[in-house]
Design an enzyme around this catalytic site. Structure first.
Site, PDB file in Angstrom:
ATOM      1  N   ASP A   1      39.432  38.333  35.989  1.00 52.02           N
ATOM      2  CA  ASP A   1      40.540  37.730  36.732  1.00 52.02           C
ATOM      3  C   ASP A   1      40.311  36.278  37.091  1.00 52.02           C
ATOM      4  O   ASP A   1      41.229  35.616  37.568  1.00 52.02           O
ATOM      5  CB  ASP A   1      40.786  38.529  38.021  1.00 52.02           C
TER       6      ASP A   1
ATOM      7  N   HIS B   1      41.819  44.889  42.750  1.00 50.78           N
ATOM      8  CA  HIS B   1      41.887  45.359  41.358  1.00 50.78           C
ATOM      9  C   HIS B   1      42.764  44.365  40.594  1.00 50.78           C
ATOM     10  O   HIS B   1      42.392  43.207  40.448  1.00 50.78           O
ATOM     11  CB  HIS B   1      42.422  46.795  41.383  1.00 50.78           C
TER      12      HIS B   1
ATOM     13  N   HIS C   1      31.814  42.548  40.322  1.00 53.73           N
ATOM     14  CA  HIS C   1      32.387  43.718  39.657  1.00 53.73           C
ATOM     15  C   HIS C   1      31.534  44.929  39.980  1.00 53.73           C
ATOM     16  O   HIS C   1      30.309  44.805  40.095  1.00 53.73           O
ATOM     17  CB  HIS C   1      32.427  43.494  38.139  1.00 53.73           C
TER      18      HIS C   1
HETATM   19  N1  CMC Z   1      32.494  37.132  46.924  1.00 57.41           N
HETATM   20  C1  CMC Z   1      31.485  37.141  47.830  1.00 57.41           C
HETATM   21  N2  CMC Z   1      30.643  38.182  48.010  1.00 57.41           N
HETATM   22  C2  CMC Z   1      30.842  39.262  47.234  1.00 57.41           C
HETATM   23  C3  CMC Z   1      31.865  39.321  46.264  1.00 57.41           C
HETATM   24  C4  CMC Z   1      32.697  38.208  46.119  1.00 57.41           C
HETATM   25  N3  CMC Z   1      33.675  38.191  45.221  1.00 57.41           N
HETATM   26  N4  CMC Z   1      31.819  40.516  45.642  1.00 57.41           N
HETATM   27  C5  CMC Z   1      30.801  41.191  46.196  1.00 57.41           C
HETATM   28  N5  CMC Z   1      30.217  40.433  47.162  1.00 57.41           N
HETATM   29  C6  CMC Z   1      29.034  40.772  47.955  1.00 57.41           C
HETATM   30  C7  CMC Z   1      29.369  41.822  48.999  1.00 57.41           C
HETATM   31  O1  CMC Z   1      29.764  41.222  50.230  1.00 57.41           O
HETATM   32  C8  CMC Z   1      28.034  42.530  49.111  1.00 57.41           C
HETATM   33  O2  CMC Z   1      27.160  41.726  49.856  1.00 57.41           O
HETATM   34  P1  CMC Z   1      26.094  42.386  50.879  1.00 57.41           P
HETATM   35  O3  CMC Z   1      25.155  43.163  49.977  1.00 57.41           O
HETATM   36  O4  CMC Z   1      25.467  41.246  51.581  1.00 57.41           O
HETATM   37  O5  CMC Z   1      26.895  43.279  51.785  1.00 57.41           O
HETATM   38  C9  CMC Z   1      27.498  42.538  47.687  1.00 57.41           C
HETATM   39  O6  CMC Z   1      28.092  41.381  47.075  1.00 57.41           O
HETATM   40  C10 CMC Z   1      27.856  43.798  46.886  1.00 57.41           C
HETATM   41  O7  CMC Z   1      29.273  43.901  46.862  1.00 57.41           O
HETATM   42  P2  CMC Z   1      30.081  45.262  46.991  1.00 57.41           P
HETATM   43  O8  CMC Z   1      31.315  44.995  47.817  1.00 57.41           O
HETATM   44  O9  CMC Z   1      29.168  46.359  47.416  1.00 57.41           O
HETATM   45  O10 CMC Z   1      30.489  45.493  45.484  1.00 57.41           O
HETATM   46  P3  CMC Z   1      31.559  46.527  44.963  1.00 57.41           P
HETATM   47  O11 CMC Z   1      31.049  47.030  43.674  1.00 57.41           O
HETATM   48  O12 CMC Z   1      31.911  47.529  46.002  1.00 57.41           O
HETATM   49  O13 CMC Z   1      32.868  45.616  44.757  1.00 57.41           O
HETATM   50  C11 CMC Z   1      34.495  44.251  43.799  1.00 57.41           C
HETATM   51  C12 CMC Z   1      33.300  45.155  43.532  1.00 57.41           C
HETATM   52  C13 CMC Z   1      35.125  43.809  42.479  1.00 57.41           C
HETATM   53  C14 CMC Z   1      35.573  45.015  44.597  1.00 57.41           C
HETATM   54  C15 CMC Z   1      34.011  43.008  44.626  1.00 57.41           C
HETATM   55  O14 CMC Z   1      33.038  42.300  43.891  1.00 57.41           O
HETATM   56  C16 CMC Z   1      35.153  42.094  45.013  1.00 57.41           C
HETATM   57  O15 CMC Z   1      35.835  42.361  46.016  1.00 57.41           O
HETATM   58  N6  CMC Z   1      35.413  41.003  44.214  1.00 57.41           N
HETATM   59  C17 CMC Z   1      36.525  40.135  44.487  1.00 57.41           C
HETATM   60  C18 CMC Z   1      37.813  40.766  43.979  1.00 57.41           C
HETATM   61  C19 CMC Z   1      37.925  40.718  42.476  1.00 57.41           C
HETATM   62  O16 CMC Z   1      37.665  39.702  41.857  1.00 57.41           O
HETATM   63  N7  CMC Z   1      38.362  41.844  41.884  1.00 57.41           N
HETATM   64  C20 CMC Z   1      38.584  41.959  40.440  1.00 57.41           C
HETATM   65  C21 CMC Z   1      37.638  42.914  39.805  1.00 57.41           C
HETATM   66  S1  CMC Z   1      37.668  42.840  38.008  1.00 57.41           S
HETATM   67  C22 CMC Z   1      39.215  43.344  37.512  1.00 57.41           C
HETATM   68  C23 CMC Z   1      39.667  44.655  38.025  1.00 57.41           C
HETATM   69  O17 CMC Z   1      38.859  45.601  38.167  1.00 57.41           O
HETATM   70  O18 CMC Z   1      40.842  44.803  38.253  1.00 57.41           O
END
Ligand code: CMC
Length: 427
Positions: free
Chosen positions: A363, A268, A307
């Site tokens: 971010d 986050h 996201h």
């Molecule tokens: N790098 C590589 N792969 C990713 C990433 C990433 N940053 N984000 C998602 N994926 C992949 C994930 O592995 C999954 O792949 P598969 O379908 O093969 O298993 C697919 O994309 C869907 O991802 P998810 O984990 O189901 O998505 P989510 O909605 O649960 O997670 C998230 C959202 C923000 C937690 C995630 O994208 C992430 O961890 N990003 C990196 C951390 C980040 O930048 N966070 C800041 C978010 S914006 C500001 C805030 O909210 O505070």
């Protein structure tokens, strides 16, 4: 009575149920009537991480994740970033309309005149270790504020709520700046009420021997835009924490300490800190293809990408990229920016990221700007918490005044041991 319905047939009993659909949702409680017999508890929904559950009705922030739209009270964030300042946006988010001139003056005066913290807060903060993480200090100090304002417990009293809202918005920059000064071993700087919200923040962060600190107008403006972009983001993890804690009628300081703790996590508000670490590890543009391959192999994430809601370019990231250019004109170009730009270019052309709709989020660039301003990475989540205070408080207030809300208490599917007997102790 709703015009639209969902008809469900329970194959276990053959019975049919007609559930009203309102605004694209069915009420989970309407499912409870679906039972196999009179002793059955009734059907529940199972939604880990609340991926498809609306927990509230809200009139504050609108996001269209597919189109990359973000609006506060109906106004696009791009227009707000261009044509207003952070305190006006705070007023809009809290009260629903932009302030007129008179309201704006009174609001700015009120916030400016609550920026000081009790001297004991200073003493309390001085008790932290010299290298304490600023976000740990921030969370603890916000929680401690509740002991200074015991009347804040009267959460159903609108005037009382407003007093705490003003205090919190006014004092978070002071607390944030003190965490920074503490880490540096510098004396804490008192607020300067002649300065703007962000100008005063820069004063409390960076004032040294000068009798009157003069904030750099470009940095003051850049910070103001960054604060606008971070002010609210509907039902994200920390806002959900604020609402959940607030739903037990805890005072707003305690609830906000919990919200800030949720923000601290690397998925986050801690993500921009992780972005900087990632860019530093990559170190050179030539290492990007190898790094991307490792991400695709599942050996880590591309931090600052992806996201839960945006499946398009995060509109905040687009504006922040522009702000970065303005700041770098002032401070000189940060070489991590070149790595970030190249990383973005390569990722956006890669099938892995395209097929998963992974775009830069807020971010990805914010950390690089904060670093150029002279902030250590440990301050990044604190920089997110200052403006998000507005969103947390607006959402908290909306929750408190919503007649449909009650204490948040989800259900579970119990998968543990069935009842069993503990052997009697031998004499
Ligand atoms: N790098 C590589 N792969 C990713 C990433 C990433 N940053 N984000 C998602 N994926 C992949 C994930 O592995 C999954 O792949 P598969 O379908 O093969 O298993 C697919 O994309 C869907 O991802 P998810 O984990 O189901 O998505 P989510 O909605 O649960 O997670 C998230 C959202 C923000 C937690 C995630 O994208 C992430 O961890 N990003 C990196 C951390 C980040 O930048 N966070 C800041 C978010 S914006 C500001 C805030 O909210 O505070």
């Amino acid at each position: 009575m709703s015009e639209e319905h969902l008809t469900i047939t329970d194959d276990r009993t053959g019975k049919s149920y007609k559930l009203p659909i309102e605004e694209g949702t069915v009420r989970a409680m309407d499912l409870r009537q679906i039972k196999t017999n009179e002793h059955d508890f009734g059907l529940m929904t199972y939604d880990p991480a609340l991926m498809n559950t609306a927990s509230t009705k809200s009139a504050i922030t609108f996001i269209d994740g597919d189109k990359g739209i973000l609006e506060y009270r109906g106004f696009p964030v791009e227009q707000l970033a261009e044509r207003s300042n952070f305190l006006e946006v705070a007023y809009l988010i809290l009260f629903g309309e932009m302030p007129n001139e008179e309201q704006s003056t009174a609001w700015t005066y009120d916030i400016t005149h609550h920026t000081f913290v009790h001297e004991n807060i200073k003493t309390l903060m001085q008790a932290f270790r010299y290298d304490a993480h600023p976000m740990g200090m921030f969370i603890s100090t916000v929680a401690a504020l509740s002991t200074f304002y015991p009347e804040a417990k009267q959460v159903s009293d609108a005037d009382n709520r407003l007093a705490q809202i003003k205090r919190l918005i006014a004092k978070v920059p002071t607390i944030a700046a003190y965490t920074f000064r503490h880490n540096r071993g510098l004396r804490y700087v008192y607020p300067d009420n002649d300065l703007s919200y962000t100008g005063n923040f820069l004063n409390m962060m960076f004032k040294m021997t000068e009798t009157k600190y003069k904030p750099n107008p470009a940095l003051e403006h850049a910070l103001d835009v960054l604060f606008i972009l971070h002010a609210d983001h509907e039902q994200n993890c920390s806002t959900n924490a604020m609402r959940a804690i607030g739903s037990s009628c805890a005072d707003p300081y305690s609830a906000m300490a919990g919200a800030a703790a949720a923000l601290y996590g690397p998925l986050h508000g801690g993500a921009n800190e992780e972005v900087l670490k990632m860019l530093s590890r990559i170190d050179d543009k030539r290492n990007i293809p190898e790094f991307i391959q490792r991400v695709k192999n599942g050996e880590g994430k591309l931090m600052g990408f992806g996201h839960r809601v945006y499946k398009n370019y995060d509109p905040r990231a687009r504006i922040i990229k522009r702000v970065a250019d303005e700041v770098f004109e002032m401070t000189g170009r940060n070489r991590l920016l070149d790595i970030a730009l190249e990383l973005e270019r390569i990722a956006l052309e890669d099938e892995y990221f395209i097929s998963r709709k992974l775009y830069p989020n807020v971010d990805f660039y914010s950390g690089i700007i904060y670093q150029a301003m002279g902030l250590p990475v440990t301050m990044f989540p604190v920089m997110f918490a200052i403006p998000r205070t507005v969103g947390w408080l607006a959402q908290w207030q909306e929750m408190i005044t919503d007649p449909e809300q009650k204490i948040t208490r989800p259900r579970q599917i119990f998968v543990g041991q069935p009842r069993r007997e503990l052997p009697k102790k031998k004499d």
